[in-house]
Write an enzyme that holds these catalytic residues in place. Structure first.
Site: not given
Ligand code: G3I
Length: 376
Positions: A160, A265
């Site tokens: 990205e 993805e």
């Molecule tokens: O690990 C914490 C946990 O401790 C906490 O309790 C919880 C509460 O919200 O959050 C957890 O972290 C989350 C993390 O995923 C793990 O589950 C974050 O809030 C959340 O923002 C994060 O989102 C991820 C996102 O990337 C972050 O930027 C998504 O799961 C993941 O699917 C997404 O993947 C991205 C690719 O890497 C790149 N392309 C876009 C794609 C979708 O956004």
């Protein structure tokens, strides 16, 4: 390629039963063919794993994953905030388990991601000085790629880095190192593991302005004589967009650069998006309300039909271009895992994948598999 007869027999059975109830579907998924077998010889069929799946918390889920998929991506645990939490400290505990999972189940193992402006640890994102960034950047890429040399099959080296208008994103890397950071990342990764496949990965890759920007960027890497093996189109798509024509244009345009194309993805949101929002810019968030969350309990049949048709159209195109496509990876195993339940509005219920909350195949699953029957 395999003999076609057993596959034909299997699909006749699937189609005789696919409109029946869940009980029959359960039987089919546990005894019949699978996505990975159906598309064997065309492209890898991958999924993104969360921590519980990597740690094999539920043996039934593990068995399901290894039956349906032959490629994996770590949804989060390989991102720099987890793997490189402090400047002088790497944490490979969970990434080791991820690689062990892939080995154990004989899967294609993808590394996501080395250089991304998001999910950076604080120490990395706050570097202002180019000398300091250069050293950190080099240490980050070299240490991780060397650690998994010969184990990981391909890397998202840069993720990205291009805006939707085709310009370069003003990330901490661009600010400190200039646009050369992209080629440099690929150069470092290639030096650390000369045999691993190196990808550029991004969303909205069907948007014409972004497509042109990505092509310009990839050409610059190639003109420097630096190795780049593939382009990842993230595939965070909707029921009505992007059009199949735009997806096809992008597959052809990226492939004409002499690189592999991966759909990295894949998910198809069935929910309304605020202001026709596209892409996967994680900083964009909106308020939840009933209008924006129309299917909180289950997806109506009429929508299952639309989703199934959309997936059929998408996979039909992938099959037409299977010579250019290395891998198709879904962003999650089943609907409840999907990041779309929280993006761009938190707390909604989306249905973007082929398997439902109970790991039951949806109509879309059977319609995707049906393409192999029609193709034979
Ligand atoms: O690990 C914490 C946990 O401790 C906490 O309790 C919880 C509460 O919200 O959050 C957890 O972290 C989350 C993390 O995923 C793990 O589950 C974050 O809030 C959340 O923002 C994060 O989102 C991820 C996102 O990337 C972050 O930027 C998504 O799961 C993941 O699917 C997404 O993947 C991205 C690719 O890497 C790149 N392309 C876009 C794609 C979708 O956004």
């Amino acid at each position: 390629m395999k003999s076609t007869k057993p596959i034909l027999l299997f699909f006749s059975a699937v189609f005789a039963l696919s409109s029946c109830n869940n009980k029959i579907n359960t039987k089919l998924t546990t005894t019949g063919t699978s996505l990975k077998d159906a598309f064997n010889g065309d492209f890898y069929i991958g999924t993104a794993l969360d921590v519980n799946q990597i740690e094999e918390k539920d043996p039934k889920v593990t068995q399901f994953i290894s039956k349906e998929f032959n490629a994996i991506t770590a949804e989060n645990i390989m991102k720099s905030m987890f793997v490189h939490p402090q400047k002088d400290k790497f944490d490979f505990k969970t990434t080791d388990k991820y690689v062990a999972f892939g080995k154990k189940h004989n899967m294609f193992i993808h590394g996501h991601t080395l250089i991304w402006h998001s999910q950076l640890p604080k120490w990395f994102s706050e570097i202002k000085d180019s000398v300091e960034m250069n050293a950190a950047f080099e240490n980050h890429i070299t240490t991780i790629v060397k650690k998994y040399k010969g184990l990981i099959n391909s890397w998202d080296v840069v993720n990205e880095a291009v805006n939707d208008d085709g310009s370069l994103r003003k990330s901490v890397f661009l600010k400190t190192l200039g646009e050369d950071f992209i080629a440099k990342a690929f150069q470092l990764a290639a030096a650390a593991d000369p045999k691993v496949d190196l990808y550029y990965n991004d969303y909205s890759m069907t948007n014409p302005a972004k497509r042109e920007g990505v092509i310009r960027m990839v050409k610059k890497i190639q003109e420097k004589g630096v190795k780049i093996d593939g382009i990842g189109m993230q595939g965070h798509w909707h029921l009505d967009r992007p059009t199949i024509q735009e997806i096809e244009k992008s597959i052809l345009a990226y492939s004409s650069l002499g690189v592999k194309v991966a759909i990295t993805e894949l998910d198809v949101s069935v929910l309304p998006s605020p202001f026709g929002l596209q892409g996967a810019e994680v900083s964009q968030r909106f308020e939840n309300n009933e209008k924006m969350n129309p299917y909180p309990k289950s997806l109506p049949d009429s929508m299952q039909v639309k989703l199934a048709q959309r997936y059929e159209d998408i996979f039909k195109l992938f099959l037409e271009h299977k010579d250019k496509i290395s891998r198709v990876t879904f962003w999650g195993v089943n609907d409840t895992q999907s990041w779309l339940n929280d993006f761009p509005i938190r707390g909604r219920t989306d249905y973007p994948l082929l398997f439902d909350a109970n790991l039951q195949p949806k109509k879309a699953y059977y319609q995707v598999l049906s393409l192999k029957q029609k193709n034979k």
